[in-house]
Design an enzyme around this catalytic site. Structure first.
Site, PDB file in Angstrom:
ATOM      1  N   GLU A 178      -0.248  -8.963  -1.283  1.00 33.10           N
ATOM      2  CA  GLU A 178      -0.832  -8.239   0.060  1.00 33.10           C
ATOM      3  C   GLU A 178      -2.014  -7.649  -0.400  1.00 33.10           C
ATOM      4  O   GLU A 178      -2.228  -6.237   0.019  1.00 33.10           O
ATOM      5  CB  GLU A 178       0.209  -7.393   0.833  1.00 33.10           C
ATOM      6  CG  GLU A 178      -0.337  -7.514   2.290  1.00 33.10           C
ATOM      7  CD  GLU A 178       0.498  -6.586   2.972  1.00 33.10           C
ATOM      8  OE1 GLU A 178       1.303  -7.319   3.888  1.00 33.10           O
ATOM      9  OE2 GLU A 178       0.450  -5.288   3.156  1.00 33.10           O
ATOM     10  N   HIS A 184      12.563   5.336  13.296  1.00 29.54           N
ATOM     11  CA  HIS A 184      12.202   5.493  11.954  1.00 29.54           C
ATOM     12  C   HIS A 184      13.267   6.866  11.499  1.00 29.54           C
ATOM     13  O   HIS A 184      13.329   7.555  12.205  1.00 29.54           O
ATOM     14  CB  HIS A 184      10.834   5.960  11.472  1.00 29.54           C
ATOM     15  CG  HIS A 184      10.561   5.680  10.266  1.00 29.54           C
ATOM     16  ND1 HIS A 184      10.914   6.729   9.156  1.00 29.54           N
ATOM     17  CD2 HIS A 184       9.895   4.804   9.366  1.00 29.54           C
ATOM     18  CE1 HIS A 184      10.219   6.386   7.991  1.00 29.54           C
ATOM     19  NE2 HIS A 184       9.606   5.293   7.786  1.00 29.54           N
ATOM     20  N   ARG A 189       2.133   8.565   8.985  1.00 29.58           N
ATOM     21  CA  ARG A 189       1.872   9.851   8.554  1.00 29.58           C
ATOM     22  C   ARG A 189       0.462  10.541   9.466  1.00 29.58           C
ATOM     23  O   ARG A 189       0.710  11.788   9.907  1.00 29.58           O
ATOM     24  CB  ARG A 189       1.403  10.140   7.060  1.00 29.58           C
ATOM     25  CG  ARG A 189       2.635  10.463   6.352  1.00 29.58           C
ATOM     26  CD  ARG A 189       2.057  10.741   5.018  1.00 29.58           C
ATOM     27  NE  ARG A 189       2.873  11.281   4.084  1.00 29.58           N
ATOM     28  CZ  ARG A 189       4.048  10.784   3.468  1.00 29.58           C
ATOM     29  NH1 ARG A 189       4.361   9.717   4.042  1.00 29.58           N
ATOM     30  NH2 ARG A 189       4.920  11.522   3.136  1.00 29.58           N
ATOM     31  N   GLU A 236      -2.115   5.221   2.606  1.00 38.71           N
ATOM     32  CA  GLU A 236      -2.063   3.752   2.392  1.00 38.71           C
ATOM     33  C   GLU A 236      -3.355   3.005   2.082  1.00 38.71           C
ATOM     34  O   GLU A 236      -3.277   2.033   0.959  1.00 38.71           O
ATOM     35  CB  GLU A 236      -1.607   2.951   3.391  1.00 38.71           C
ATOM     36  CG  GLU A 236       0.051   3.063   3.627  1.00 38.71           C
ATOM     37  CD  GLU A 236       0.376   4.477   4.698  1.00 38.71           C
ATOM     38  OE1 GLU A 236      -0.626   5.191   4.990  1.00 38.71           O
ATOM     39  OE2 GLU A 236       1.444   4.838   4.655  1.00 38.71           O
ATOM     40  N   HIS A 247       5.575   5.703  13.189  1.00 38.90           N
ATOM     41  CA  HIS A 247       5.979   6.471  12.093  1.00 38.90           C
ATOM     42  C   HIS A 247       4.965   6.999  11.147  1.00 38.90           C
ATOM     43  O   HIS A 247       4.856   7.770  10.309  1.00 38.90           O
ATOM     44  CB  HIS A 247       7.047   5.704  11.316  1.00 38.90           C
ATOM     45  CG  HIS A 247       6.259   4.495  10.417  1.00 38.90           C
ATOM     46  ND1 HIS A 247       5.581   4.823   9.052  1.00 38.90           N
ATOM     47  CD2 HIS A 247       5.948   3.316  10.756  1.00 38.90           C
ATOM     48  CE1 HIS A 247       5.206   3.748   8.845  1.00 38.90           C
ATOM     49  NE2 HIS A 247       5.584   2.660   9.736  1.00 38.90           N
ATOM     50  N   ASP A 286       0.764  -1.098   0.007  1.00 38.69           N
ATOM     51  CA  ASP A 286       0.005   0.063   0.098  1.00 38.69           C
ATOM     52  C   ASP A 286       0.746   1.322  -0.138  1.00 38.69           C
ATOM     53  O   ASP A 286       0.200   2.427   0.432  1.00 38.69           O
ATOM     54  CB  ASP A 286      -0.961  -0.179   1.289  1.00 38.69           C
ATOM     55  CG  ASP A 286      -0.084  -0.323   2.573  1.00 38.69           C
ATOM     56  OD1 ASP A 286       1.133   0.166   2.452  1.00 38.69           O
ATOM     57  OD2 ASP A 286      -0.746  -0.550   3.347  1.00 38.69           O
TER      58      ASP A 286
END
Ligand code: UD1
Ligand code: UDP
Length: 381
Positions: A119, A243, A212, A133, A210, A97
């Site tokens: 996936e 990250h 967004r 995503e 991490h 994604d």
């Protein structure tokens, strides 16, 4: 004549989950497997390529600090267009994604090259969470001709969107193939700090964060709650392999930087990270992949997001979706740390996401679909 398969990926999680598939495709005599990396991530991608000993055939090298989603989309599309036109793959395989996934799929569609989506079929029902995503995987699903769904529930999500069952194969998640290839009971860390921790004496919490949609206030609150939890439990040690995104690192230093029992460390390579997961007391994360790996290792996972597209381990009890409210994170964390019967009741290894054979199912299915083998593939159940 070999089938020309081009795998495309660009970030750490895609690389981890595509690596076992690349290895499997490379073993097949009837397949010519080439690897295109966009390098949406540079260092975190290269570390995975090293561990799995994969040398890309094409490297778009697109990463820039402060890159926007639009920057990534356009740079990936231009780069892929050139490679697709010159190499002319018969199928392009993408994973999951990310923006690399979606942009590469669209570029393949424009060249009329069929896309295989590994996936496929995970859905959260909220187009802004995870962002971007959720939309990336929905759009990739529209563009794909072959859908490799990890679980039966993922297949059913696609069927609801009118994808034909004929075009879907339930494979299990390739992350379990990757995990099984690196976790080892006798593993010794190279990192001295990790080697000195007594995992039996201390309750070690592994944190990653991490996403967004968590940037800013939610992430600050998560870190404040983690800091409180550690301060109030002298037997707890928290490790956060940060990250590489500076937004994440600045927030971590601000809200957890002054605590002796919190170790803010560099991102770990996949091998030490997976082995660390297998040794810790529990995991707190907003990552997708870790929600699949933690349960397979019998580790309780607190998901620092308001919802998940991976409900299977929540149903099994090992994963708790706690959201981003600091009071709730603190409360659930306290219960897991202090109530041993509650902890024991959920710290069970469950493997709803795969059996380690996803990659070979995908490779077999490609050969079947391209008319090279006449053997239908048994799905993951
Ligand atoms: C990306 C994906 C996300 C995935 C995550 C996995 C998108 C939009 N986001 O998010 O779906 O869950 O990767 O980690 O596709 N950076 C480095 N070196 C690296 C990697 C990142 O310095 O090896 C820094 C760069 O400054 C970069 C920033 O991190 O600009 C953000 O990277 P980016 O890929 O845009 O977003 P992620 O948050 O990593
Ligand atoms: N991971 C790793 N080193 C780290 C943190 C995570 O190798 O320091 C691995 C982890 O085991 C999982 C993947 O990276 O397989 C998850 O990546 P990430 O959290 O970046 O992305 P997401 O899964 O959320 O898309």
């Amino acid at each position: 004549m070999k089938v020309k398969v081009l795998t495309v990926f660009g970030t750490r999680p895609e690389a981890i989950k595509m690596a076992p598939l690349v290895k499997e495709l490379q073993k097949r005599e009837e397949i010519e497997c080439k690897v295109l990396v966009t390098a949406q991530h540079r260092q975190m991608l290269d570390s995975v390529l090293d561990i799995f000993d994969i040398t890309p055939d094409f490297d778009l090298n697109i990463m820039q600090h402060g890159q926007t989603i639009t920057d990534i989309t356009s740079r990936v599309m231009y780069g892929c267009q050139e490679v697709f036109k010159s190499y002319k793959p018969e199928i392009v395989l993408v994973h999951g994604d990310t923006t690399t996934t979606f942009a590469a799929s669209l570029a393949a569609f424009y060249e009329k090259i069929p896309v295989g989506h590994v996936e496929a079929g995970l859905r959260s029902d909220n187009i802004y969470s995870p962002y971007p995503e959720e939309m990336n995987r929905r759009l990739t699903g529209r563009l794909a001709s072959y859908h490799f769904a990890p679980t039966i529930a993922n297949r059913e999500n696609l069927v609801k969107e009118n994808v034909s069952r004929r075009d879907i194969l339930v494979t299990g998640n390739t992350v379990i193939d990757a995990l099984l290839s690196v976790v080892n009971d006798n593993y010794k860390f190279e990192n001295e700090m990790l080697n000195t921790i007594d995992f039996n004496e201390k309750k070690v919490i592994l944190l990653t964060c991490h996403r967004r949609e968590n940037w800013g206030e939610p992430m600050n609150n998560i870190f404040k709650a983690c800091n409180e939890l550690v301060l109030d439990n002298p037997d707890v040690h928290l490790i956060f392999p940060m990250h590489m995104n500076p937004i994440v690192r600045d927030s971590a230093h601000e809200f957890m930087g002054n605590n002796d029992r919190i170790s803010l460390i560099e991102p770990l390579d996949y091998e030490p990270f997976a082995n660390l997961m297998s040794k810790v007391y529990m995991i707190m994360t907003d990552s997708g992949g870790i929600q699949e790996e933690g349960p397979a290792l019998g580790k309780p996972v607190m998901v620092l997001r308001t919802e998940t597209e991976r409900p299977e381990a929540v149903e099994a009890g090992t994963v708790k979706v706690v959201g981003v409210d600091p009071d709730k994170i603190y409360r659930v964390g306290m219960r897991l740390v202090q109530d041993s019967s509650y902890y024991e009741s959920i710290a069970n290894a469950v493997n709803p996401y795969g059996d380690g054979k996803a990659s070979s199912r995908i490779a077999d299915h490609i050969l079947f679909k391209f008319g090279i083998s006449n053997k239908e593939v048994d799905e993951f159940k």
